[in-house]
Design an enzyme around this catalytic site. Structure first.
Site, PDB file in Angstrom:
ATOM      1  N   ASP A 161       0.865  -1.172   0.000  1.00 10.91           N
ATOM      2  CA  ASP A 161       0.000   0.000   0.000  1.00 10.91           C
ATOM      3  C   ASP A 161       0.911   1.233   0.000  1.00 10.91           C
ATOM      4  O   ASP A 161       2.093   1.152   0.374  1.00 10.91           O
ATOM      5  CB  ASP A 161      -0.884  -0.031   1.243  1.00 10.91           C
ATOM      6  CG  ASP A 161      -1.665   1.244   1.437  1.00 10.91           C
ATOM      7  OD1 ASP A 161      -2.335   1.673   0.489  1.00 10.91           O
ATOM      8  OD2 ASP A 161      -1.597   1.824   2.551  1.00 10.91           O
ATOM      9  N   ASP A 175      -0.183   5.180   0.811  1.00 10.16           N
ATOM     10  CA  ASP A 175      -0.442   6.153   1.874  1.00 10.16           C
ATOM     11  C   ASP A 175      -0.577   5.452   3.226  1.00 10.16           C
ATOM     12  O   ASP A 175      -1.350   4.502   3.379  1.00 10.16           O
ATOM     13  CB  ASP A 175      -1.716   6.941   1.563  1.00 10.16           C
ATOM     14  CG  ASP A 175      -1.546   7.795   0.328  1.00 10.16           C
ATOM     15  OD1 ASP A 175      -0.930   8.860   0.424  1.00 10.16           O
ATOM     16  OD2 ASP A 175      -2.026   7.380  -0.747  1.00 10.16           O
ATOM     17  N   THR A 187      -2.677   0.060  -4.245  1.00 11.67           N
ATOM     18  CA  THR A 187      -3.049   1.351  -3.674  1.00 11.67           C
ATOM     19  C   THR A 187      -4.461   1.774  -4.056  1.00 11.67           C
ATOM     20  O   THR A 187      -5.006   1.317  -5.068  1.00 11.67           O
ATOM     21  CB  THR A 187      -2.039   2.434  -4.135  1.00 11.67           C
ATOM     22  OG1 THR A 187      -2.429   3.706  -3.613  1.00 11.67           O
ATOM     23  CG2 THR A 187      -1.959   2.516  -5.644  1.00 11.67           C
ATOM     24  N   GLY A 188      -5.013   2.648  -3.246  1.00 12.30           N
ATOM     25  CA  GLY A 188      -6.282   3.262  -3.597  1.00 12.30           C
ATOM     26  C   GLY A 188      -6.118   4.391  -4.588  1.00 12.30           C
ATOM     27  O   GLY A 188      -7.094   4.863  -5.178  1.00 12.30           O
ATOM     28  N   LYS A 246      -8.325  -4.958  -3.519  1.00  8.38           N
ATOM     29  CA  LYS A 246      -6.897  -5.169  -3.789  1.00  8.38           C
ATOM     30  C   LYS A 246      -6.583  -6.662  -3.848  1.00  8.38           C
ATOM     31  O   LYS A 246      -5.740  -7.097  -4.636  1.00  8.38           O
ATOM     32  CB  LYS A 246      -6.048  -4.484  -2.724  1.00  8.38           C
ATOM     33  CG  LYS A 246      -6.148  -2.962  -2.727  1.00  8.38           C
ATOM     34  CD  LYS A 246      -5.238  -2.354  -1.659  1.00  8.38           C
ATOM     35  CE  LYS A 246      -5.360  -0.839  -1.607  1.00  8.38           C
ATOM     36  NZ  LYS A 246      -4.428  -0.227  -0.640  1.00  8.38           N
ATOM     37  N   ASP A 272      -2.382  -0.546   5.933  1.00 12.14           N
ATOM     38  CA  ASP A 272      -2.745   0.098   7.200  1.00 12.14           C
ATOM     39  C   ASP A 272      -4.220   0.391   7.357  1.00 12.14           C
ATOM     40  O   ASP A 272      -4.667   0.710   8.462  1.00 12.14           O
ATOM     41  CB  ASP A 272      -1.974   1.415   7.355  1.00 12.14           C
ATOM     42  CG  ASP A 272      -2.471   2.490   6.397  1.00 12.14           C
ATOM     43  OD1 ASP A 272      -2.893   3.560   6.867  1.00 12.14           O
ATOM     44  OD2 ASP A 272      -2.445   2.260   5.180  1.00 12.14           O
ATOM     45  N   SER A 273      -5.002   0.302   6.285  1.00  8.23           N
ATOM     46  CA  SER A 273      -6.396   0.753   6.354  1.00  8.23           C
ATOM     47  C   SER A 273      -7.372  -0.327   5.889  1.00  8.23           C
ATOM     48  O   SER A 273      -6.974  -1.392   5.424  1.00  8.23           O
ATOM     49  CB  SER A 273      -6.583   2.015   5.501  1.00  8.23           C
ATOM     50  OG  SER A 273      -5.819   3.078   6.022  1.00  8.23           O
ATOM     51  N   ASN A 290      -9.164  -0.604   3.304  1.00 10.48           N
ATOM     52  CA  ASN A 290      -9.066  -1.062   1.919  1.00 10.48           C
ATOM     53  C   ASN A 290      -7.901  -2.025   1.704  1.00 10.48           C
ATOM     54  O   ASN A 290      -7.722  -2.556   0.605  1.00 10.48           O
ATOM     55  CB  ASN A 290      -8.988   0.113   0.936  1.00 10.48           C
ATOM     56  CG  ASN A 290      -7.781   0.997   1.150  1.00 10.48           C
ATOM     57  OD1 ASN A 290      -7.094   0.926   2.172  1.00 10.48           O
ATOM     58  ND2 ASN A 290      -7.503   1.857   0.178  1.00 10.48           N
TER      59      ASN A 290
END
Length: 241
Positions: free
Chosen positions: A10, A12, A44-45, A166, A189-190, A192
């Site tokens: 990921d 961010d 990544t988003g 993902k 970390d999140s 998503n």
């Protein structure tokens, strides 16, 4: 040689620090991983425009999972798949954000006009300072059962086509490359990142990750301000995880 073949990072809150930079330690160990024969990829988003400035830190042959899996790139030049939101859901989501006074953003060609059926909208996101408002909206949109709901921060929510994650993107890439899920390291970390952390052979949560991510992970590393990615890669190369 490491039992792992691909490391999916990921960006961010994971690879990037608060200054939106990749630390020298992270850069150094990404190079070490590639020298050891591992593929280092981004999951990544972010869309292509906002993630591409960082692509140079990995091999041009590295696959990329963008927009939470809505775009899957076989390498830096070849698009493997693109999954857009259903046209009728885009105005529904945008109007919901407007009704509740939340800020919103989109990736792709997105419109709140239902007559524009040609839109190629990859993702709609919403943000509100009040976490409770976002939590209520997440629950509401999940109850529709028409889109995938995730988040990249506690006070936002991100909507993709149903089934787009993902993890689903990585599954397509690994099948193409002949890599097993057990040979994949996923770091995030999140919310998503939750699906890919559960799916991967080694799911890693950052030290700054939300509690549900840490609970689902096989390993918790240091934070994004403490070169957590570099620490993971060192462990992988030493085969102590």
């Amino acid at each position: 040689m490491s039992k792992y073949k691909l490391i999916a990072l990921d960006m961010d809150g994971t690879l990037l620090n608060k200054g939106q930079e990749i630390s020298e330690q992270n850069l150094h160990w990404i190079r070490k991983a590639e020298e050891a024969g591992l593929i280092v990829s981004f999951a990544t988003g972010r869309g292509r425009a906002s993630s591409e400035p960082y692509w140079g830190v990995v091999s041009p042959e590295a696959p990329m999972i963008l927009s939470n899996g809505a775009e899957i790139w076989k390498n830096h030049d070849e698009l493997l798949a693109r999954y857009t939101l259903p046209a009728d859901q885009v105005p529904r989501l945008i109007n919901l954000a407007k009704e509740h006074g939340t800020k919103y953003w989109t990736l792709g060609s997105c419109s709140d006009d239902p007559s524009k059926v040609g839109d190629q909208c990859l993702k709609v996101g919403m943000y509100h300072q009040d976490v409770l408002v976002i939590q209520e909206l997440r629950a509401l949109v999940r109850s529709w059962d028409s889109v995938e709901v995730s988040a990249s921060a506690p006070n936002n929510m991100e909507m993709n086509r149903k089934g787009v994650t993902k993890a689903a993107g990585l599954a397509q890439i690994t099948e193409l490359l002949g890599i097993k899920p057990s040979e994949v390291v996923a770091v995030g970390d999140s919310l998503n990142d939750l699906a890919m952390i559960k799916w991967a052979g080694l799911g890693v949560a950052m030290g700054n990750a939300e509690d549900p991510i840490k609970a689902a992970a096989d390993l918790v590393t240091a934070s994004n301000e403490e070169d957590g990615v570099a620490q993971v890669i060192q462990l992988v190369l030493k085969e102590v995880c």
